[in-house]
Design a protein around this motif. Structure first.
Motif, PDB file in Angstrom:
ATOM      1  N   GLY A 284       0.671 -13.560  -1.290  1.00 45.17           N
ATOM      2  CA  GLY A 284      -0.742 -13.697  -1.628  1.00 45.17           C
ATOM      3  C   GLY A 284      -1.310 -12.407  -2.194  1.00 45.17           C
ATOM      4  N   GLU A 285      -0.863 -11.270  -1.645  1.00 45.52           N
ATOM      5  CA  GLU A 285      -1.310  -9.970  -2.138  1.00 45.52           C
ATOM      6  C   GLU A 285      -0.707  -9.680  -3.519  1.00 45.52           C
ATOM      7  N   TYR A 286       0.532 -10.109  -3.711  1.00 42.55           N
ATOM      8  CA  TYR A 286       1.190  -9.929  -5.011  1.00 42.55           C
ATOM      9  C   TYR A 286       0.440 -10.710  -6.088  1.00 42.55           C
ATOM     10  N   GLN A 287       0.026 -11.939  -5.742  1.00 44.58           N
ATOM     11  CA  GLN A 287      -0.730 -12.736  -6.702  1.00 44.58           C
ATOM     12  C   GLN A 287      -2.085 -12.101  -6.993  1.00 44.58           C
ATOM     13  N   LYS A 288      -2.697 -11.554  -5.956  1.00 46.99           N
ATOM     14  CA  LYS A 288      -3.978 -10.858  -6.098  1.00 46.99           C
ATOM     15  C   LYS A 288      -3.841  -9.686  -7.077  1.00 46.99           C
ATOM     16  N   LEU A 289      -2.725  -8.970  -6.978  1.00 42.69           N
ATOM     17  CA  LEU A 289      -2.484  -7.827  -7.856  1.00 42.69           C
ATOM     18  C   LEU A 289      -2.252  -8.280  -9.300  1.00 42.69           C
ATOM     19  N   LEU A 295      -6.485  -3.442  -9.067  1.00 43.24           N
ATOM     20  CA  LEU A 295      -6.282  -3.223  -7.635  1.00 43.24           C
ATOM     21  C   LEU A 295      -5.138  -2.250  -7.342  1.00 43.24           C
ATOM     22  N   ILE A 296      -4.422  -1.844  -8.375  1.00 42.67           N
ATOM     23  CA  ILE A 296      -3.401  -0.803  -8.173  1.00 42.67           C
ATOM     24  C   ILE A 296      -4.017   0.430  -7.512  1.00 42.67           C
ATOM     25  N   GLU A 297      -5.267   0.738  -7.866  1.00 38.68           N
ATOM     26  CA  GLU A 297      -5.945   1.929  -7.312  1.00 38.68           C
ATOM     27  C   GLU A 297      -5.988   1.917  -5.788  1.00 38.68           C
ATOM     28  N   SER A 298      -6.234   0.763  -5.196  1.00 34.70           N
ATOM     29  CA  SER A 298      -6.277   0.678  -3.727  1.00 34.70           C
ATOM     30  C   SER A 298      -4.931   0.250  -3.145  1.00 34.70           C
ATOM     31  N   MET A 299      -4.103  -0.429  -3.947  1.00 32.63           N
ATOM     32  CA  MET A 299      -2.784  -0.841  -3.466  1.00 32.63           C
ATOM     33  C   MET A 299      -1.907   0.367  -3.184  1.00 32.63           C
ATOM     34  N   VAL A 300      -1.990   1.400  -4.011  1.00 31.70           N
ATOM     35  CA  VAL A 300      -1.112   2.566  -3.851  1.00 31.70           C
ATOM     36  C   VAL A 300      -1.316   3.249  -2.490  1.00 31.70           C
TER      37      VAL A 300
END
Length: 424
Positions: A284-289, A295-300
């Motif tokens: 679900g998070e992968y799809q969100k990305l 959202l890379i900014e907060s994913m990192v």
């Protein structure tokens, strides 16, 4: 049942058994630094129980010297930011739960107290200024594109070897101005320098010594070359031409070189691999990305918290002190479990969930705090950010097709191999 479902089912059973063991074991018998817990990824219930029942815990049940485990976020911050009470000095044991074997206790600035620490750290910090990072970003993007474009489609390959190691080792070679065609030596020396005897990385103490001596001789040659040349913009030249570091003895030089190799290699490499694994475990998070690459900014920072590439740092008490109602004696070894603090329910909301759009993703301990906060953390974040920008441009997804092989270590929380496939 597909591969991912099977892997997930096996993992759930493993975690159930780990939880059962952790809650059945008397606290007096806890050894949370046992490398098998990290290799098997079964550490979580052990640290969960310590945070709840014994957040400052004294372990006497281990093959190493007794040690204190500090497992809550705020207690770890207290230890990390009070260098007058808790020492990093190599002569007292350094920064790892296990003392380095005799002959390997090379001092580096992360294993020094003030004022020597600050003087040596300042020497290399210009490498990581915003202006220089902007220059490195261009190179990182070019190299990321080249590596990603070379990956096969519809074919299983090891993401760690083909992407994580390759990109981080190319960057290390640039930072040191190391012979580019020999760059994989840096990866090897990093692995050997942190390897435990049962890890399978080296076959004997003699082999370890031989490889570390090769590393030492190689960098001594590079040092002699740079110290006799005009100053250049690489880490060895910076140290060779700084008053704080140019008179270092060979052991101090080796200590700082290994610190920079491990810091630049293990942390970024393992977080890069961990990001692919985490997104596959949380589709679900992968799809969100994919839906919102911004959202890379907060994913990192979230994946840096989630992976915690260095599971702990150790200190040695300089005086008798109290923490969490326990009396720590002068000379005791104190282990800050960053990997546990990063799952502290009292500080981080829903810490056991991987959430790429967290409101405060930088609330984590992975880079440490105080005077020893990671000098290269912005470069690590930059590398992860760019590689994901480039991956999202090229691939709809990277599928993990088998379980990761994890490092046998309670210091480096690493991934040795990760089988993946990119669907055509």
């Amino acid at each position: 049942m597909n591969i991912q479902t099977a892997v997930s089912s096996d993992r759930a059973e493993l975690q159930r058994l780990a939880r059962q063991e952790a809650y059945a074991t008397p606290l007096a018998d806890f050894h949370p630094g046992a490398p098998r817990l990290f290799r098997d990824d079964t550490l979580w219930p052990w640290f969960e129980r310590l945070r709840k029942e014994a957040p400052v815990h004294y372990c006497t049940n281990s093959p190493i010297e007794p040690y204190w485990s500090v497992t809550r976020y705020n207690d770890i911050m207290h230890v990390d930011t009070n260098h007058g009470i808790f020492s990093s000095d190599a002569s007292l044991g350094g920064i790892s739960i296990r003392d380095m074997p005799p002959g390997y206790d090379w001092p580096s600035f992360i294993a020094m107290d003030q004022p020597k620490h600050a003087d040596q750290r300042k020497t290399v910090s210009p490498m990581f200024t915003p202006t220089h990072l902007d220059e490195l970003a261009i190179l990182i993007r070019q190299r990321s594109a080249k590596v990603l474009d070379s990956l096969p489609r519809n074919e299983t390959f090891d993401f760690v070897d083909r992407v994580s190691i390759e990109l981080t080792t190319q960057m290390l070679a640039t930072l040191f101005d190391f012979p580019f065609e020999q760059r994989r030596k840096l990866t090897r020396w990093s692995d050997v320098s942190t390897a435990l005897p049962k890890s399978g990385v080296v076959d004997s103490p003699e082999q370890r010594r031989q490889e570390m001596d090769e590393c030492k001789a190689c960098f001594a040659n590079l040092w002699n070359e740079r110290v006799n040349s005009e100053p250049r913009n690489d880490l060895i030249s910076m140290m060779a031409h700084s008053e704080a570091t140019r008179h270092m003895d060979p052991d101090n030089l080796m200590g700082n070189i290994l610190l920079l190799i491990v810091g630049g290699n293990d942390t970024t490499r393992n977080t890069m691999s961990g990001s692919v694994l985490a997104l596959n475990e949380h589709p679900g998070e992968y799809q969100k990305l994919r839906d919102n690459p911004a959202l890379i900014e907060s994913m990192v920072p979230e994946v840096i918290r989630w992976q915690t590439p260095l599971a702990h740092m150790r200190r040695t008490a300089l005086v008798d002190t109290e923490l969490g109602g326990r009396t720590i004696k002068k000379g005791d070894r104190v282990v800050m479990w960053y990997v546990s603090g990063n799952r502290d329910e009292d500080v981080i909301e829903r810490p056991n969930e991987f959430i790429i759009d967290r409101a405060r993703p930088r609330t984590h301990l992975s880079f440490g705090f105080g005077i020893h906060r990671c000098v290269g953390m912005r470069l690590a974040e930059l590398q992860l950010k760019i590689v994901w920008q480039e991956m999202l441009k090229r691939f709809d997804r990277i599928e993990v097709v088998g379980p990761p092989k994890r490092v046998y270590s309670s210091f480096v929380r690493g991934i040795e191999s990760l089988p993946v496939r990119i669907p055509a």
